[in-house]
Design a protein around this motif. Structure first.
Motif, short mmCIF file in Angstrom:
data_model
loop_
_atom_site.label_atom_id
_atom_site.label_comp_id
_atom_site.label_asym_id
_atom_site.label_seq_id
_atom_site.Cartn_x
_atom_site.Cartn_y
_atom_site.Cartn_z
N TYR A 46 0.87 4.68 10.36
CA TYR A 46 0.42 4.82 8.98
C TYR A 46 -0.94 5.51 8.93
O TYR A 46 -1.72 5.43 9.88
N VAL A 47 -1.22 6.13 7.79
CA VAL A 47 -2.51 6.77 7.56
C VAL A 47 -2.85 6.68 6.07
O VAL A 47 -1.94 6.64 5.23
N ILE A 48 -4.12 6.64 5.76
CA ILE A 48 -4.56 6.53 4.36
C ILE A 48 -4.29 7.85 3.62
O ILE A 48 -4.32 8.93 4.23
N THR A 49 -4.02 7.75 2.34
CA THR A 49 -3.84 8.94 1.49
C THR A 49 -5.15 9.22 0.76
O THR A 49 -6.10 8.43 0.81
N GLU A 50 -5.18 10.31 0.04
CA GLU A 50 -6.37 10.63 -0.76
C GLU A 50 -6.62 9.54 -1.81
O GLU A 50 -7.75 9.14 -2.04
N PHE A 53 0.82 -1.21 0.00
CA PHE A 53 0.00 0.00 0.00
C PHE A 53 0.85 1.26 0.00
O PHE A 53 0.50 2.25 -0.64
N THR A 54 1.97 1.22 0.71
CA THR A 54 2.87 2.38 0.73
C THR A 54 3.47 2.59 -0.66
O THR A 54 3.51 3.71 -1.17
N ILE A 58 -1.37 4.47 1.20
CA ILE A 58 -1.15 4.91 2.58
C ILE A 58 0.22 5.58 2.61
O ILE A 58 1.02 5.45 1.68
N ARG A 59 0.47 6.28 3.70
CA ARG A 59 1.79 6.87 3.90
C ARG A 59 2.17 6.72 5.37
O ARG A 59 1.30 6.49 6.22
#
Length: 107
Positions: A73-77, A55-56, A61-62
């Motif tokens: 980690y957190v989701i991206t747009e 996912f990264t 995610i980033r």
């Protein structure tokens, strides 16, 4: 998701992205998925870290922060867009099932 292709997410993929709508570290993701799904979905460490890496790389995610021993980690747009499309796809599946199964019950 290469070249703008979309794909159906597995349950672990879906729940990881869903949980990462708020920042979490790896072990916290596993715990949150377990709690949220009432134990129905279990994600092992190998699967989790493989998917986090994937996912990264795909920019879904980033890394939000790096602590002494853990990354958050957190989701991206882009990831949120993939999650939303999967959510809509799942809703369509349920609606289709309801239409057919409701019709069968009424017969």
């Amino acid at each position: 998701m290469k070249n703008g292709q979309t794909r159906n997410l597995t349950e672990p993929m879906y729940y990881i992205l869903l949980i990462l709508t708020n920042p979490h570290h790896g072990y916290g993701i596993m715990q949150k998925v377990h709690t949220f799904t009432e134990g129905r979905v279990e994600i092992g460490a190998g699967t989790l870290y493989s998917l986090l890496s994937k996912f990264t790389a795909e920019k879904l995610i980033r890394i939000d922060s790096v602590g002494e021993r853990k990354k958050t980690y957190v989701i991206t747009e882009k990831g949120r867009d993939v999650l939303e499309k999967e959510y809509q796809r799942l809703q369509r599946l349920v609606r289709d099932g309801d239409r057919i199964l409701t019709r069968e019950r009424q017969s």
